[in-house]
Structure formats: structure tokens, C-alpha cells
Write an enzyme that holds these catalytic residues in place. Structure first.
Site, mmCIF file in Angstrom:
data_model
loop_
_atom_site.group_PDB
_atom_site.id
_atom_site.type_symbol
_atom_site.label_atom_id
_atom_site.label_comp_id
_atom_site.label_asym_id
_atom_site.label_seq_id
_atom_site.Cartn_x
_atom_site.Cartn_y
_atom_site.Cartn_z
ATOM 1 N N SER A 99 14.343 21.622 -16.439
ATOM 2 C CA SER A 99 13.117 22.367 -16.709
ATOM 3 C C SER A 99 13.487 23.675 -17.392
ATOM 4 O O SER A 99 14.564 24.222 -17.170
ATOM 5 C CB SER A 99 12.394 22.636 -15.387
ATOM 6 O OG SER A 99 11.614 23.800 -15.477
ATOM 7 N N GLU B 180 8.909 8.475 -17.281
ATOM 8 C CA GLU B 180 7.528 8.950 -17.459
ATOM 9 C C GLU B 180 7.024 8.629 -18.861
ATOM 10 O O GLU B 180 5.869 8.236 -19.054
ATOM 11 C CB GLU B 180 7.457 10.456 -17.207
ATOM 12 C CG GLU B 180 7.722 10.813 -15.748
ATOM 13 C CD GLU B 180 8.070 12.280 -15.571
ATOM 14 O OE1 GLU B 180 7.340 13.126 -16.105
ATOM 15 O OE2 GLU B 180 9.079 12.577 -14.906
ATOM 16 N N HIS C 274 0.836 -1.218 0.000
ATOM 17 C CA HIS C 274 0.000 0.000 0.000
ATOM 18 C C HIS C 274 0.870 1.266 0.000
ATOM 19 O O HIS C 274 0.443 2.303 0.488
ATOM 20 C CB HIS C 274 -0.945 0.044 1.210
ATOM 21 C CG HIS C 274 -1.641 -1.245 1.490
ATOM 22 N ND1 HIS C 274 -2.875 -1.565 0.956
ATOM 23 C CD2 HIS C 274 -1.265 -2.329 2.224
ATOM 24 C CE1 HIS C 274 -3.233 -2.774 1.360
ATOM 25 N NE2 HIS C 274 -2.271 -3.264 2.126
ATOM 26 N N LYS D 271 15.396 21.781 -11.178
ATOM 27 C CA LYS D 271 14.774 20.523 -11.572
ATOM 28 C C LYS D 271 15.702 19.549 -12.305
ATOM 29 O O LYS D 271 16.541 19.949 -13.099
ATOM 30 C CB LYS D 271 13.561 20.796 -12.476
ATOM 31 C CG LYS D 271 12.374 21.418 -11.761
ATOM 32 C CD LYS D 271 11.765 20.522 -10.710
ATOM 33 C CE LYS D 271 10.846 19.482 -11.296
ATOM 34 N NZ LYS D 271 9.639 20.032 -11.908
#
Ligand code: ARG
Length: 460
Positions: free
Chosen positions: A278, A291, A157, A284
Site C-alpha cells: 500500500s 481482485e 454458507h 499491507k
């Protein structure tokens, strides 16, 4: 005068829009090699069986081979007006050989020809995908070998559950990938059956020798029903399914890497060559590759759905709907290869940060089960031990402390059986080392798993 093969039957030129709409050469041209390979085998067999003159058969084979080398050397370009790759090659052959070229299509139809070409094409693709998966498994195994004692929290979980090692965690993916290799093998077996000789749907009156073509093209068997030969696309669906499951595995792995790269986890750091920045936020470093793999998984599921839906309402045998199979299965194949080729070096260069994994494992009462097991080993029934430990955990939370730091008096207050050896029993290291059961996280069990994987890979 129309230049279409079927011009005799028609009194009009086909509308240009229909021509474009019908044409598949823009996406089936990639099968030129397989188309020629299939035609060479077919022509050889026709000559051997005396269906065409053996000399003409040789001329055809030579002509086909010249077309192949001309394409590969960039001397011959695909005609975008051709209906498909099969028509293109045949028309080219005829323009080179005249009447002899026109004999190639004896005892054959594009229906069995296309079924053959896709099988030949995907057969090679399966081998390539399988080798990439093997490479990925090996990369994961190296990562595991280097992290046999790297303690990290295991989750259920997404809550810290029990301590494991990073080696143990990543090898879970090796097992999934091993099953993927098995699925690719299975798909290959059912794909490696010869459809040629089914002709349009009803076989032929010519005395063809399908067994000979099977042998020439390296198929295991001949398809035993001519309707099935031209209307079956199970092999595309099976492959798309195997690839979808493989993508699902890559996607889960990717999702974890995304999490691990976050400042909240910081379990790993991607090499600069495999991350992006970024355009606005200077701090970043984004895990774009992972992704994108997660995103592309949806696209591959789309390919599988396309194929399943395309086939579900088709009466026997060939229907033009089936021309749509190629873009879907080619996309699935291209996508998975692209993902694997990028994911492997990304993983190879990924830096593991054991300190952060250990820190995460040290909080969150990950050793509570071991605390209960300690009591069980001293004779307390598990359910009682579980309850005692639960109360201790609640007490720790209340006092903002951990089981490691809780004084022995507090333990004893809860249960007399506790002794000072409790601290040793619940130390992260012993929690992991004691889990020696087969398939467990203890380094010796993980080593056994590595040996198992090595053996399985060698057999594949
Ligand atoms: N381009 C076609 C396809 O990909 C080849 C088979 C065409 N057969 C036919 N009867 N129109 O399916």
C-alpha cells in the site's frame, strides 16, 4: 477522384468522420495473417477451377505471401485510413500486382471473408486458452499432491461445516477447469466449419470448389447455407460464454484466495512477486491479482452481453452491426489469457500454511456430524443421534469448551452409548480419513481423483 473500391457508384467522397466511424482496421488488423491465409486458399482454388488463370493465381499467392512477410518483418504498416484489414490487403496486393491483384476478390465478398477470418483467428486462440487451462489444472494437481493430509475446514454458507483437506478443496477447481476445457472443445467443433463460398449472401454463379478450400484451411465441414455462412456469429457467442464460465471459476478461486490471505484466515501467503503493498499503510500485502481477476470477470460478462445483444435484432443476412463482434470477442480472449498467465505462477508460488488451516478446523464443532455418526454406528437412529449431538454442542458452547475436551461423564450423561472411543472417532484426522467415499476427502479417495484427472488430461 475517390480511392474507394466502390467509387464508381458514388458521386462524392465519403465524409472523413464517416470514414473513421466505419473503419475497423484499428482492431481487425490483428487478423492479417488469417486474412492472407484465407486469400491464399481462395486464390489457389480459383486457379485450380479455371475461374482465374492458373498463372495469375500463382502470382497472387506469391504476392500475398510477400505481403505477409513484409508485415511480419515490419516493412509494411497498416494504413489507418483503410476501411478494414480485408480492404488493406487487397489494395496492397493490387498496388503490387496491378490488374492481377484485382482478380482475387472474384467469387467472394467481405461478408464471407470476415466470417472466415474470425473463425481462423479464434480457432488458434481456443488452442492457446485450452493449453493455459491445462497448465492451471496441472498446477492445482501439484498443490493437491503436496497437501493430501493438510486438514482444513470445509464450509457451507461460509460457516465451518465438515473437515476436508486442502487437496480435496483445490481439486474442486480442477474439476471445474476440466469442464471448461470440454466447453472449449465443443466451441471449437462448431467453429471449425467453412463459411467462405457463401459470398455476399447468395453464393455465386462461378463454379467454385468449396470442398477444396475446406481442405486447404483444415475445416471439418462446409457451411451448408450461404445466408447462415455470413450471418452466423454463434461461434463468437459460444466462445464468449465458455470464457465467461471459465472466468467465473477463476473469480471464485480468486475470491477464496483473497479470503485466505486475510489475517482472519491466513491459510496461505502469496509470494512477494505476486502481491502488492500500500502507498500509505506499511503493513499491507494485498492480493491485487486475484481482485483484478474478480473484477475482469465482470468485463468479460460484458463482452458476452455485447455479442448477444448485438445479434438479437438482426435481420438476415450480414449487417454492419456485426463489425462490433471483434472488439468484444477479442477483449474476452485477451482478458482470459492475461488472467490465466498471471494466475498460474501466482498459484505455483503461493505458500500454504497447514497449521492455520488445522487451527481453524479444530474449533467450530466441525466434527459434530462425526459424533452423531459414531452413535449411529452403535445402533442409534440418525435423527436421535443428531439431536443428542446438537444438545452436546449447545452445552459445550455454554461452557466454552469443545467436543474434543468434553469429559466422558458429560457424554454419558447425555447418552449411555458413548464410550471413551468417542475421542478417537471425532479426532480431525479420523474424521477426514474415514470419508473414503468416492469423491471424498480421504487421501485415498483424493488420489483416485488425481488419477482420474491425469487420465482425462491425457485424453484431451
Ligand atoms: N469490416 C467488416 C466487418 O468487420 C467487414 C465486412 C464488411 N462487409 C460489408 N458489406 N460492409 O464486419
Amino acid at each position: 477522384m475517390s480511392n474507394k473500391m466502390w467509387a464508381g457508384r458514388f458521386s462524392k467522397e465519403v465524409d472523413e468522420r464517416v470514414n473513421d466511424f466505419n473503419s475497423s482496421i484499428s482492431f481487425d488488423a490483428r487478423m492479417y495473417k488469417q486474412d492472407i491465409e484465407g486469400s491464399v486458399a481462395h486464390a489457389t482454388m480459383l486457379g485450380e477451377c479455371g475461374i482465374i488463370d492458373p498463372e495469375e493465381s500463382k502470382t497472387i499467392v506469391k504476392g500475398l505471401k510477400e505481403i505477409l512477410s513484409d508485415i511480419e518483418e515490419g516493412k509494411l504498416h497498416f494504413d489507418p485510413n483503410a476501411e478494414d484489414i480485408h480492404m488493406f490487403v487487397e489494395a496492397e496486393l493490387t498496388s503490387r500486382l496491378g490488374a492481377t491483384g484485382k482478380r482475387l476478390h472474384t467469387a467472394r465478398s467481405r461478408n464471407d471473408q470476415v466470417a472466415l477470418d474470425i473463425r481462423l483467428y479464434l480457432r488458434e486462440e481456443i488452442k492457446e486458452i485450452k493449453e493455459l487451462v491445462r497448465k492451471l489444472i496441472e498446477t492445482v494437481m501439484v498443490l493437491a499432491e503436496n497437501n493430501l493430509t493438510t486438514v482444513m475446514p470445509g464450509y457451507t454458507h461460509l460457516q465451518r461445516a465438515q473437515p476436508i483437506t486442502f487437496a480435496h478443496h483445490v481439486l474442486c477447481y480442477a474439476q471445474m477447469l476440466l469442464r471448461d476445457m470440454g466447453r472449449l472443445d465443443d466451441t471449437y467443433k462448431r467453429m471449425n466449419v467453412l463459411p467462405l463460398g457463401s459470398c455476399a449472401l447468395a453464393g455465386t454463379t462461378y463454379p467454385i470448389n468449396r470442398e477444396r478450400v475446406r481442405e486447404l484451411l483444415g475445416f471439418d465441414e462446409v457451411m451448408m447455407n450461404s445466408l447462415d455462412g455470413v450471418s452466423d456469429r454463434d461461434f463468437c457467442i459460444e466462445l464468449a460464454c465458455a470464457i465467461s464460465i471459465l472466468m467465473m471459476h477463476l473469480s471464485r478461486f480468486s475470491e477464496e484466495i483473497v479470503l485466505w490471505c486475510s489475517w482472519e484466515f491466513k491459510f496461505v501467503e502469496l509470494d512477494d512477486a505476486y502481491a502488492t503493498g500500500s502507498s500509505i499503510m506499511p503493513q499491507k500485502k494485498n492480493p491485487d491479482i486475484t481482485e483484478l481477476i474478480r473484477g475482469k470477470t465482470g468485463r468479460v460478462y460484458g463482452d458476452l452481453t455485447t455479442l448477444l445483444t448485438m445479434m438479437k435484432g438482426l435481420s438476415l443476412a450480414y449487417n454492419k452491426d456485426m463489425q462490433e463482434d471483434k472488439e468484444a470477442i477479442f477483449d474476452a480472449v485477451d482478458t482470459v489469457k492475461l488472467c490465466l498467465t498471471t494466475f498460474i505462477p501466482m498459484l505455483e508460488t503461493m505458500r500454504v500454511i497447514p497449521e492455520n488451516m488445522r487451527k481453524a478446523a479444530a474449533n467450530g464443532f466441525i466434527n459434530a456430524t462425526d459424533c452423531a455418526d459414531y452413535l449411529v454406528k452403535k445402533g442409534i437412529p440418525f435423527r436421535d443421534a443428531y439431536k443428542i449431538t446438537g444438545t452436546l454442542v449447545a452445552k459445550c458452547i455454554e461452557n466454552n469448551t469443545t467436543l474434543e475436551e468434553l469429559p466422558i461423564e458429560e457424554y454419558k450423561k447425555m447418552c449411555e452409548t458413548f464410550d471413551s472411543d468417542i475421542y478417537d472417532a471425532i479426532s480431525l484426522e479420523s474424521c477426514v480419513m474415514q470419508r473414503k467415499s468416492q469423491g471424498g476427502p480421504a487421501p485415498e479417495a483424493v488420489k483416485e481423483q488425481l488419477e482420474y484427472l491425469r487420465k482425462k488430461l491425457d485424453e484431451k
